[in-house]
Design a protein around this motif. Structure first.
Motif, PDB file in Angstrom:
ATOM      1  N   TRP A 170       1.255  -1.198  -0.097  1.00 31.76           N
ATOM      2  CA  TRP A 170       0.044  -0.168  -0.031  1.00 31.76           C
ATOM      3  C   TRP A 170       0.853   1.548  -0.053  1.00 31.76           C
ATOM      4  CZ3 TRP A 170      -4.740   1.521  -1.772  1.00 31.76           C
ATOM      5  CH2 TRP A 170      -5.161   2.756  -1.203  1.00 31.76           C
ATOM      6  N   LYS A 171       1.799   1.412   0.737  1.00 34.77           N
ATOM      7  CA  LYS A 171       2.538   2.782   0.388  1.00 34.77           C
ATOM      8  C   LYS A 171       2.996   3.112  -0.680  1.00 34.77           C
ATOM      9  CE  LYS A 171       5.300   5.616   3.078  1.00 34.77           C
ATOM     10  NZ  LYS A 171       4.694   6.681   4.105  1.00 34.77           N
ATOM     11  N   HIS A 172       3.632   1.363  -1.323  1.00 33.90           N
ATOM     12  CA  HIS A 172       4.002   1.705  -2.165  1.00 33.90           C
ATOM     13  C   HIS A 172       3.147   2.060  -3.090  1.00 33.90           C
ATOM     14  CE1 HIS A 172       6.866   1.146  -6.593  1.00 33.90           C
ATOM     15  NE2 HIS A 172       7.820   1.060  -5.667  1.00 33.90           N
ATOM     16  N   ALA A 173       2.317   1.556  -2.817  1.00 35.92           N
ATOM     17  CA  ALA A 173       0.958   2.415  -4.207  1.00 35.92           C
ATOM     18  C   ALA A 173       0.874   3.552  -3.772  1.00 35.92           C
ATOM     19  CB  ALA A 173      -0.102   1.641  -4.403  1.00 35.92           C
ATOM     20  N   SER A 174       0.840   3.994  -2.810  1.00 38.86           N
ATOM     21  CA  SER A 174       0.092   5.389  -2.832  1.00 38.86           C
ATOM     22  C   SER A 174       1.184   6.388  -3.400  1.00 38.86           C
ATOM     23  CB  SER A 174      -0.029   5.810  -1.404  1.00 38.86           C
ATOM     24  OG  SER A 174       0.758   5.246  -0.402  1.00 38.86           O
ATOM     25  N   ASP A 206       0.558   6.525  -6.584  1.00 44.32           N
ATOM     26  CA  ASP A 206      -0.581   7.397  -7.038  1.00 44.32           C
ATOM     27  C   ASP A 206      -0.145   8.535  -7.069  1.00 44.32           C
ATOM     28  OD1 ASP A 206      -3.384   7.983  -7.333  1.00 44.32           O
ATOM     29  OD2 ASP A 206      -3.327   7.946  -5.455  1.00 44.32           O
ATOM     30  N   LYS A 207       0.271   8.813  -5.876  1.00 41.71           N
ATOM     31  CA  LYS A 207       1.035  10.806  -6.326  1.00 41.71           C
ATOM     32  C   LYS A 207       1.614  11.326  -7.281  1.00 41.71           C
ATOM     33  CE  LYS A 207       1.469  14.485  -2.567  1.00 41.71           C
ATOM     34  NZ  LYS A 207       2.594  14.246  -0.805  1.00 41.71           N
ATOM     35  N   LYS A 230      -2.127  10.684  -9.642  1.00 43.78           N
ATOM     36  CA  LYS A 230      -3.588  10.102  -9.946  1.00 43.78           C
ATOM     37  C   LYS A 230      -4.130   9.383 -11.057  1.00 43.78           C
ATOM     38  CE  LYS A 230      -5.198  11.867  -5.880  1.00 43.78           C
ATOM     39  NZ  LYS A 230      -4.107  11.144  -4.593  1.00 43.78           N
ATOM     40  N   ALA A 267      -4.216   4.546  -5.980  1.00 42.78           N
ATOM     41  CA  ALA A 267      -3.574   3.600  -5.231  1.00 42.78           C
ATOM     42  C   ALA A 267      -4.079   1.953  -5.006  1.00 42.78           C
ATOM     43  CB  ALA A 267      -3.331   4.818  -3.394  1.00 42.78           C
ATOM     44  N   LEU A 269      -3.537  -0.008  -8.315  1.00 46.24           N
ATOM     45  CA  LEU A 269      -2.144  -0.440  -8.107  1.00 46.24           C
ATOM     46  C   LEU A 269      -1.922  -1.335  -6.694  1.00 46.24           C
ATOM     47  CD1 LEU A 269       0.387   2.862  -8.586  1.00 46.24           C
ATOM     48  CD2 LEU A 269      -0.323   0.576  -9.956  1.00 46.24           C
ATOM     49  N   TRP A 270      -2.547  -1.507  -5.230  1.00 51.87           N
ATOM     50  CA  TRP A 270      -2.422  -2.239  -4.249  1.00 51.87           C
ATOM     51  C   TRP A 270      -3.203  -3.437  -4.293  1.00 51.87           C
ATOM     52  CZ3 TRP A 270      -6.260  -3.980  -0.534  1.00 51.87           C
ATOM     53  CH2 TRP A 270      -5.616  -4.140   0.442  1.00 51.87           C
TER      54      TRP A 270
END
Length: 114
Positions: free
Chosen positions: A61-65, A68-69, A73, A77, A80-81
């Motif tokens: 989730w950390k990598h996906a968010s 995303d940023k 967008k 996220a 990707l998660w």
């Protein structure tokens, strides 16, 4: 700040290192994206969490968010998660292509159009 990388080279190195390159890729891309996003994080801790069951979901989730940023967008996220959980190579390809775009690295077939 963001480094362009060849996907073909990455696959070859991933095979030659028996998958260990994936951890290096995770670490280096998370580090680049958080710096690009002007965030502070300890990428090494998140990389280590990738091998801990259940905590790896949080690391994904950390990598996906961060992606995303960084990608404004383009890829949410949550998407990707979910790809991290079910189809990890898809995350690798999507994230690396976007990082290459940000880094200004041309796509392999873009030389053919010229």
């Amino acid at each position: 700040m963001i480094k362009g990388r060849s996907l073909v080279f990455q696959v070859v190195v991933w095979v030659l290192t028996f998958g260990l390159y994936g951890f290096y890729w995770y670490y280096s891309t998370l580090e680049e994206m958080t710096k690009f996003n002007s965030q502070r994080t300890n990428s090494l801790v998140w990389t280590i969490l990738m091998v801990v069951p259940f905590l790896n979901l949080w690391a994904m989730w950390k990598h996906a968010s961060a992606a995303d940023k960084a990608f404004e967008k383009e890829y949410p996220a949550v998407l990707l998660w979910l790809l991290w959980i079910f189809i990890q190579p898809a995350v690798w390809i999507l994230v690396q292509l976007e990082l290459n775009r940000i880094a200004g690295t041309p796509l392999p077939d873009s030389n053919l159009a010229a």
